[in-house]
Design a protein around this motif. Structure first.
Motif, mmCIF file in Angstrom:
data_model
loop_
_atom_site.group_PDB
_atom_site.id
_atom_site.type_symbol
_atom_site.label_atom_id
_atom_site.label_comp_id
_atom_site.label_asym_id
_atom_site.label_seq_id
_atom_site.Cartn_x
_atom_site.Cartn_y
_atom_site.Cartn_z
ATOM 1 N N GLU A 1 -10.336 0.915 7.896
ATOM 2 C CA GLU A 1 -9.947 0.067 6.771
ATOM 3 C C GLU A 1 -11.185 -0.613 6.216
ATOM 4 O O GLU A 1 -12.081 -0.993 6.972
ATOM 5 C CB GLU A 1 -8.940 -0.987 7.212
ATOM 6 C CG GLU A 1 -7.585 -0.423 7.635
ATOM 7 C CD GLU A 1 -6.594 -1.521 7.976
ATOM 8 O OE1 GLU A 1 -5.537 -1.566 7.335
ATOM 9 O OE2 GLU A 1 -6.881 -2.317 8.873
ATOM 10 N N ASN A 2 -11.239 -0.763 4.910
ATOM 11 C CA ASN A 2 -12.325 -1.534 4.337
ATOM 12 C C ASN A 2 -11.905 -2.995 4.212
ATOM 13 O O ASN A 2 -10.728 -3.326 4.315
ATOM 14 C CB ASN A 2 -12.753 -0.968 2.983
ATOM 15 C CG ASN A 2 -11.660 -1.033 1.954
ATOM 16 O OD1 ASN A 2 -10.551 -0.582 2.192
ATOM 17 N ND2 ASN A 2 -11.964 -1.580 0.792
ATOM 18 N N VAL A 3 -12.880 -3.848 4.025
ATOM 19 C CA VAL A 3 -12.645 -5.287 4.007
ATOM 20 C C VAL A 3 -12.991 -5.836 2.632
ATOM 21 O O VAL A 3 -14.023 -5.495 2.060
ATOM 22 C CB VAL A 3 -13.500 -5.984 5.089
ATOM 23 C CG1 VAL A 3 -13.323 -7.495 5.016
ATOM 24 C CG2 VAL A 3 -13.128 -5.472 6.476
ATOM 25 N N MET B 1 0.837 -1.187 0.000
ATOM 26 C CA MET B 1 0.000 0.000 0.000
ATOM 27 C C MET B 1 0.879 1.246 0.000
ATOM 28 O O MET B 1 1.909 1.294 0.682
ATOM 29 C CB MET B 1 -0.934 0.022 1.215
ATOM 30 C CG MET B 1 -1.868 -1.167 1.280
ATOM 31 S SD MET B 1 -3.104 -1.035 2.608
ATOM 32 C CE MET B 1 -4.310 0.031 1.832
ATOM 33 N N GLY C 1 -11.608 -5.347 -0.296
ATOM 34 C CA GLY C 1 -11.429 -4.495 -1.460
ATOM 35 C C GLY C 1 -12.615 -3.633 -1.812
ATOM 36 O O GLY C 1 -12.697 -3.109 -2.922
ATOM 37 N N LYS C 2 -13.553 -3.457 -0.865
ATOM 38 C CA LYS C 2 -14.727 -2.639 -1.149
ATOM 39 C C LYS C 2 -15.024 -1.724 0.033
ATOM 40 O O LYS C 2 -15.057 -2.167 1.181
ATOM 41 C CB LYS C 2 -15.941 -3.524 -1.427
ATOM 42 C CG LYS C 2 -17.103 -2.793 -2.070
ATOM 43 C CD LYS C 2 -18.135 -3.793 -2.562
ATOM 44 C CE LYS C 2 -19.225 -3.102 -3.371
ATOM 45 N NZ LYS C 2 -20.204 -4.063 -3.918
ATOM 46 N N GLN D 1 -14.889 0.231 -5.287
ATOM 47 C CA GLN D 1 -13.862 -0.800 -5.364
ATOM 48 C C GLN D 1 -12.499 -0.180 -5.098
ATOM 49 O O GLN D 1 -11.931 0.486 -5.954
ATOM 50 C CB GLN D 1 -13.895 -1.471 -6.747
ATOM 51 C CG GLN D 1 -15.162 -2.249 -7.038
ATOM 52 C CD GLN D 1 -15.321 -3.478 -6.168
ATOM 53 O OE1 GLN D 1 -14.337 -4.012 -5.660
ATOM 54 N NE2 GLN D 1 -16.546 -3.925 -5.992
ATOM 55 N N ARG D 2 -12.000 -0.364 -3.887
ATOM 56 C CA ARG D 2 -10.674 0.109 -3.526
ATOM 57 C C ARG D 2 -10.278 -0.559 -2.224
ATOM 58 O O ARG D 2 -11.130 -0.998 -1.452
ATOM 59 C CB ARG D 2 -10.648 1.636 -3.358
ATOM 60 C CG ARG D 2 -11.410 2.139 -2.141
ATOM 61 C CD ARG D 2 -11.416 3.653 -2.054
ATOM 62 N NE ARG D 2 -12.141 4.106 -0.871
ATOM 63 C CZ ARG D 2 -12.734 5.297 -0.751
ATOM 64 N NH1 ARG D 2 -12.682 6.158 -1.743
ATOM 65 N NH2 ARG D 2 -13.370 5.617 0.359
ATOM 66 N N GLN D 3 -8.984 -0.654 -1.985
ATOM 67 C CA GLN D 3 -8.460 -1.136 -0.708
ATOM 68 C C GLN D 3 -7.735 0.031 -0.066
ATOM 69 O O GLN D 3 -6.674 0.441 -0.528
ATOM 70 C CB GLN D 3 -7.507 -2.319 -0.910
ATOM 71 C CG GLN D 3 -7.028 -2.951 0.387
ATOM 72 C CD GLN D 3 -8.149 -3.666 1.131
ATOM 73 O OE1 GLN D 3 -8.982 -4.322 0.525
ATOM 74 N NE2 GLN D 3 -8.180 -3.523 2.445
ATOM 75 N N ASN D 4 -8.321 0.618 0.985
ATOM 76 C CA ASN D 4 -7.744 1.822 1.566
ATOM 77 C C ASN D 4 -7.593 1.689 3.081
ATOM 78 O O ASN D 4 -8.239 0.854 3.723
ATOM 79 C CB ASN D 4 -8.575 3.058 1.238
ATOM 80 C CG ASN D 4 -9.950 3.029 1.876
ATOM 81 O OD1 ASN D 4 -10.890 2.512 1.282
ATOM 82 N ND2 ASN D 4 -10.090 3.580 3.071
ATOM 83 N N ARG D 5 -6.755 2.544 3.622
ATOM 84 C CA ARG D 5 -6.521 2.610 5.070
ATOM 85 C C ARG D 5 -6.371 4.080 5.437
ATOM 86 O O ARG D 5 -5.439 4.744 4.993
ATOM 87 C CB ARG D 5 -5.253 1.842 5.441
ATOM 88 C CG ARG D 5 -4.829 1.909 6.913
ATOM 89 C CD ARG D 5 -3.544 1.099 7.063
ATOM 90 N NE ARG D 5 -3.093 0.975 8.429
ATOM 91 C CZ ARG D 5 -2.113 1.725 8.966
ATOM 92 N NH1 ARG D 5 -1.509 2.653 8.221
ATOM 93 N NH2 ARG D 5 -1.734 1.545 10.201
ATOM 94 N N GLU E 1 -4.017 0.806 -2.034
ATOM 95 C CA GLU E 1 -3.378 -0.309 -2.730
ATOM 96 C C GLU E 1 -3.553 -0.167 -4.240
ATOM 97 O O GLU E 1 -4.648 0.132 -4.727
ATOM 98 C CB GLU E 1 -4.005 -1.628 -2.264
ATOM 99 C CG GLU E 1 -3.288 -2.867 -2.787
ATOM 100 C CD GLU E 1 -3.893 -4.132 -2.198
ATOM 101 O OE1 GLU E 1 -3.197 -4.808 -1.425
ATOM 102 O OE2 GLU E 1 -5.058 -4.431 -2.499
#
Length: 234
Positions: free
Chosen positions: A213-215, A32, A217-218, A144-148, A107
């Protein structure tokens, strides 16, 4: 923050575990890309909307890290012209906006494109609900994203609470409706919002870092009626 006092559905504050909240939060997970010092940083987004057989999606292009969305360039964008150039269903402009999180890790950010001289990078794919011709406030959309996101202790967070117990944390405020809105104005936002029945707005000061954080990838996001954007805690 008292983890034991949280509503049951206000989860992933991660009081324990590898992504847990602590006095100081560690670096972003491997794979990431993280940016820091983001609070009150200006940016804009361009949504490139495409229809598919049974769905409609928008590629979300963001100016973060490329430019600060110069007002003259942003004002000059012609959505009809861009729609024709890109051969897509629609072009939607989203901004200017200002981040509220202090750090953001993402990511696999995508490629950079130029929108009549305004550079922006593909960061996410947004699902657009059927029969929705405009962004409806207090309506959840999947991204649709993987974020923190990390919100630093000692700083304020601004949240919407839904009747079913979901908690949405503001990720950015908008100057699309109120061109003078700044973070100070968020302290009294409850008196300005046209909240649906059962919804609440609150401000609180963090005594520990907050990680969102999302789980899978969404992420699930909503906007209020001033177009400020919030992400749901999973």
């Amino acid at each position: 923050m008292n983890c034991g006092s949280k509503p049951l559905l206000a989860a992933i504050l991660f009081c324990v575990g590898p992504a847990g909240i602590a006095g100081q939060t560690g670096p972003a997970p491997n794979g990431m890309t993280e940016k820091d010092h983001l609070r009150n940083v200006r940016y804009c987004e361009v949504f490139v909307v495409r229809k598919h057989f049974f769905s409609t999606t928008a590629g979300v292009y963001n100016t973060l890290g490329l430019n600060d969305c110069p007002p003259e360039k942003w004002a000059s964008l012609d959505t009809a012209k861009l729609k024709k150039e890109w051969n897509v269903t629609a072009i939607i402009l989203n901004g200017p906006r200002y981040f509220i999180m202090d750090r953001n890790a993402l990511e696999k950010p995508g490629k950079v494109e130029s929108f009549d001289g305004l550079d922006a990078r593909l960061l996410a794919e947004l699902e657009i609900k059927p029969n929705s011709n405009k962004r409806m406030p207090y309506t959840e959309n999947g991204v649709q994203r993987q974020n923190r996101y990390v919100y630093d202790r000692g700083k304020n967070v601004y949240e919407l609470l839904s009747p079913n117990g979901n908690v949405y944390v503001m990720q950015s405020y908008s100057q699309e409706v109120d061109k003078e809105l700044n973070e100070a104005g968020l302290l009294t936002l409850a008196g300005r919002l046209k909240l649906p029945n059962g919804w609440k707005y609150r401000t609180r000061t963090l005594d520990e870092d907050l990680v969102i954080e999302n789980v899978g990838g969404k992420a699930y996001v909503i906007q209020d009626d001033l177009k400020n954007t919030y992400q749901r805690k999973p």
